[in-house]
Write a protein that holds these residues in place. Sequence first.
Motif, PDB file in Angstrom:
ATOM      1  N   ASP A 294      20.137   4.978  -0.052  1.00 37.34           N
ATOM      2  CA  ASP A 294      19.965   6.300  -0.647  1.00 37.34           C
ATOM      3  C   ASP A 294      18.718   6.404  -1.515  1.00 37.34           C
ATOM      4  N   ARG A 295      18.001   5.290  -1.744  1.00 37.88           N
ATOM      5  CA  ARG A 295      16.758   5.323  -2.514  1.00 37.88           C
ATOM      6  C   ARG A 295      15.519   5.367  -1.627  1.00 37.88           C
ATOM      7  N   ILE A 296      15.697   5.188  -0.324  1.00 39.98           N
ATOM      8  CA  ILE A 296      14.554   5.160   0.593  1.00 39.98           C
ATOM      9  C   ILE A 296      14.087   6.595   0.852  1.00 39.98           C
ATOM     10  N   GLN A 297      12.827   6.865   0.546  1.00 42.01           N
ATOM     11  CA  GLN A 297      12.254   8.200   0.716  1.00 42.01           C
ATOM     12  C   GLN A 297      11.519   8.362   2.040  1.00 42.01           C
ATOM     13  N   GLN A 308      -5.052  -3.037  15.016  1.00 48.65           N
ATOM     14  CA  GLN A 308      -4.920  -1.860  15.876  1.00 48.65           C
ATOM     15  C   GLN A 308      -5.096  -2.189  17.358  1.00 48.65           C
ATOM     16  N   PRO A 309      -6.152  -2.897  17.765  1.00 47.00           N
ATOM     17  CA  PRO A 309      -6.255  -3.224  19.200  1.00 47.00           C
ATOM     18  C   PRO A 309      -5.195  -4.220  19.670  1.00 47.00           C
ATOM     19  N   LEU A 310      -4.636  -5.023  18.741  1.00 44.04           N
ATOM     20  CA  LEU A 310      -3.610  -5.992  19.107  1.00 44.04           C
ATOM     21  C   LEU A 310      -2.218  -5.367  19.172  1.00 44.04           C
ATOM     22  N   GLY A 311      -2.050  -4.192  18.567  1.00 45.21           N
ATOM     23  CA  GLY A 311      -0.770  -3.494  18.634  1.00 45.21           C
ATOM     24  C   GLY A 311       0.260  -3.958  17.623  1.00 45.21           C
ATOM     25  N   TYR A 312      -0.157  -4.685  16.571  1.00 44.36           N
ATOM     26  CA  TYR A 312       0.790  -5.155  15.557  1.00 44.36           C
ATOM     27  C   TYR A 312       0.777  -4.220  14.347  1.00 44.36           C
ATOM     28  N   VAL A 313       1.927  -4.088  13.701  1.00 40.95           N
ATOM     29  CA  VAL A 313       2.054  -3.232  12.526  1.00 40.95           C
ATOM     30  C   VAL A 313       2.880  -3.933  11.457  1.00 40.95           C
ATOM     31  N   LYS A 314       2.731  -3.452  10.234  1.00 47.93           N
ATOM     32  CA  LYS A 314       3.599  -3.859   9.122  1.00 47.93           C
ATOM     33  C   LYS A 314       4.512  -2.686   8.790  1.00 47.93           C
ATOM     34  N   VAL A 315       5.802  -2.950   8.647  1.00 49.61           N
ATOM     35  CA  VAL A 315       6.777  -1.907   8.353  1.00 49.61           C
ATOM     36  C   VAL A 315       7.096  -1.956   6.859  1.00 49.61           C
ATOM     37  N   TYR A 316       6.985  -0.816   6.189  1.00 41.50           N
ATOM     38  CA  TYR A 316       7.291  -0.765   4.765  1.00 41.50           C
ATOM     39  C   TYR A 316       8.137   0.464   4.465  1.00 41.50           C
ATOM     40  N   ALA A 317       8.646   0.531   3.245  1.00 40.07           N
ATOM     41  CA  ALA A 317       9.478   1.650   2.818  1.00 40.07           C
ATOM     42  C   ALA A 317       8.939   2.219   1.514  1.00 40.07           C
ATOM     43  N   VAL A 318       8.977   3.535   1.390  1.00 40.33           N
ATOM     44  CA  VAL A 318       8.690   4.204   0.124  1.00 40.33           C
ATOM     45  C   VAL A 318      10.033   4.394  -0.573  1.00 40.33           C
ATOM     46  N   VAL A 319      10.193   3.766  -1.736  1.00 37.65           N
ATOM     47  CA  VAL A 319      11.493   3.718  -2.416  1.00 37.65           C
ATOM     48  C   VAL A 319      11.371   4.381  -3.771  1.00 37.65           C
ATOM     49  N   THR A 327       2.866  -7.101  -6.526  1.00 37.37           N
ATOM     50  CA  THR A 327       1.638  -7.382  -5.796  1.00 37.37           C
ATOM     51  C   THR A 327       1.435  -6.448  -4.612  1.00 37.37           C
ATOM     52  N   GLU A 328       2.390  -5.579  -4.329  1.00 41.29           N
ATOM     53  CA  GLU A 328       2.249  -4.665  -3.207  1.00 41.29           C
ATOM     54  C   GLU A 328       2.776  -3.294  -3.616  1.00 41.29           C
ATOM     55  N   ALA A 329       2.175  -2.263  -3.034  1.00 39.65           N
ATOM     56  CA  ALA A 329       2.524  -0.897  -3.425  1.00 39.65           C
ATOM     57  C   ALA A 329       3.937  -0.524  -3.002  1.00 39.65           C
ATOM     58  N   PHE A 330       4.352  -0.986  -1.819  1.00 39.90           N
ATOM     59  CA  PHE A 330       5.664  -0.642  -1.283  1.00 39.90           C
ATOM     60  C   PHE A 330       6.366  -1.902  -0.808  1.00 39.90           C
ATOM     61  N   PRO A 331       7.694  -1.926  -0.903  1.00 34.55           N
ATOM     62  CA  PRO A 331       8.426  -3.092  -0.391  1.00 34.55           C
ATOM     63  C   PRO A 331       8.278  -3.208   1.124  1.00 34.55           C
ATOM     64  N   VAL A 332       7.978  -4.406   1.595  1.00 34.75           N
ATOM     65  CA  VAL A 332       7.767  -4.657   3.016  1.00 34.75           C
ATOM     66  C   VAL A 332       9.114  -4.925   3.688  1.00 34.75           C
ATOM     67  N   SER A 467       4.046  15.097  -1.590  1.00 33.98           N
ATOM     68  CA  SER A 467       4.416  14.201  -2.688  1.00 33.98           C
ATOM     69  C   SER A 467       5.847  13.728  -2.500  1.00 33.98           C
ATOM     70  N   LEU A 468       6.038  12.414  -2.629  1.00 31.38           N
ATOM     71  CA  LEU A 468       7.358  11.790  -2.575  1.00 31.38           C
ATOM     72  C   LEU A 468       7.603  11.053  -3.881  1.00 31.38           C
ATOM     73  N   ILE A 469       8.867  10.766  -4.174  1.00 34.18           N
ATOM     74  CA  ILE A 469       9.176   9.932  -5.333  1.00 34.18           C
ATOM     75  C   ILE A 469       8.763   8.504  -5.008  1.00 34.18           C
TER      76      ILE A 469
END
Length: 516
Positions: A294-297, A308-319, A327-332, A467-469
Amino acid sequence: MTYKHDETETTAPIHNGHSFTKRRRLHPAAIIFRFTLALKETVFGLGIGFIVTMKESFIAFLLFGGAFILFLIGYSMLSWWKFTYYVYENELRIEQGVFIRKKRFISFHRIHKIDMTANLIHRLFKLTNMQIDTASSSGGAEVALSAVKVTDATALRNVIQKGKSQTDSKEKPSTGNKEEETILSTKKVTWKNLFIAGSTSGSIGFMILAVLAFGPQLEQVIPTSALNKTFQFVVTLSIIFLVVAICLLLVGLWVLGIAGTMIKYGNFTIEKREKELFIKRGLIETKELTIPFDRIQAIGLEQSLIRQPLGYVKVYAVVAGGSFDRTEAFPVLFPLIHKKEVPQFLQTFMEDHVIELQQDAIRLPNRSRKYFIVKQLLFPMIIFCGLLYFFPSFAWIPSLLAVLLGWYGNMGYKDVRVQTEGKSLTFQIRRLFDRVTVMTYKRRIQSLKLTAHPWQKKDGLMSVHLSLIGSSGLGTHYTVSHMEIEDAMELAEWFSYQQSVVREERQIEGDMLCEE
């Protein structure tokens, strides 16, 4: 006035033999952490005192240093002794303070996240740092139990979660033996993917910038004569040797980037539970993060230029709220995954979030392209043209830079896509060197603002600001720039609960453009 409670008036929260009704102290190792923190907080005053006493005499310097360290040790021991915690009914109560006594009463139903981390000292004594967050603790943890036995921390977390569920549901305490939430799904990152993540993280660029930034400061530490001799030695070397040395330096920085990623995300495991995601990671310093659903925005995908050409991504959440990894803006949620596996990953761990941009997603008109290119070229070219006046023989550098920046600006233009489906919004933009795709819901968006400067108005364009929380309490902001004015107004109409008003404004805006 000292608060006292009658232990006979409450049901003792006992978990596997762990009773928390009586006041408890942290492990004595907390003295070390408190001393380190106190030393860090007073390092400026300590430095001034050392300088002043050194000018007086060496004896005064030693006396000041010894007295200061003894004071910090005594203060740290008293802080540890005065810090106690216990559970009373459905509250966690903290008493602390040497000179000023502080008491905190935290109701279980106000606690939304419990994280645990462990550095080398923690692991040596089988301890953990327990961070308990509430909705009001956006700037940091509400309570930090810096040194608790792992078994006690786990038991306390289960007591809090059990009491919280009983309070929220207003049911009688369960007599069953179930103490932890059921693990519904789990996924662990492979060492192969960690190697790829470290190789493509782009950390080598930040390391090079750090070397360039702190390199000139070396002359403050290293004698000038030694620097001059080193410079003369380098000048006498052959070009081939210098090229090989630079290549070895870059390879070394690349290896350090891989090692840093593996240490940070080693043994990364994500678990889906009934009401939250549980993440554990780290080789040297282990971290356990709890992310309530319920905290995930919003859910985001991040791709660097290399990935980008390799097709890999990092998944993160805005909480919303809470203190995650600083050390990171959003939890990975997952450090590296192939884009083809993202739908299955989200379906498993985030059933109501789907990040998939369709072919009919809104794209920017062709007249928006120039804004992206000019934005990338303007300030760098002004600087390089100024240098070109003094160094005309290097004219090829700004020319090459203009081509690269123009290409990068064109990529940013092509990346922008926006899509609404029901009550969900998915958009793709470029932030610095990363392509970012974000999916959120209308109810999670705190505000949507439309802006247009005179040049945009002339071209019939507008920028949309969302704008998100955020996790820091300051909010998380995204901008979709230079959209077709019709598309921007449709997006505002989708978001607004007073769609008739937006339609009227949309008609007025259209009439004004026609008059112009």
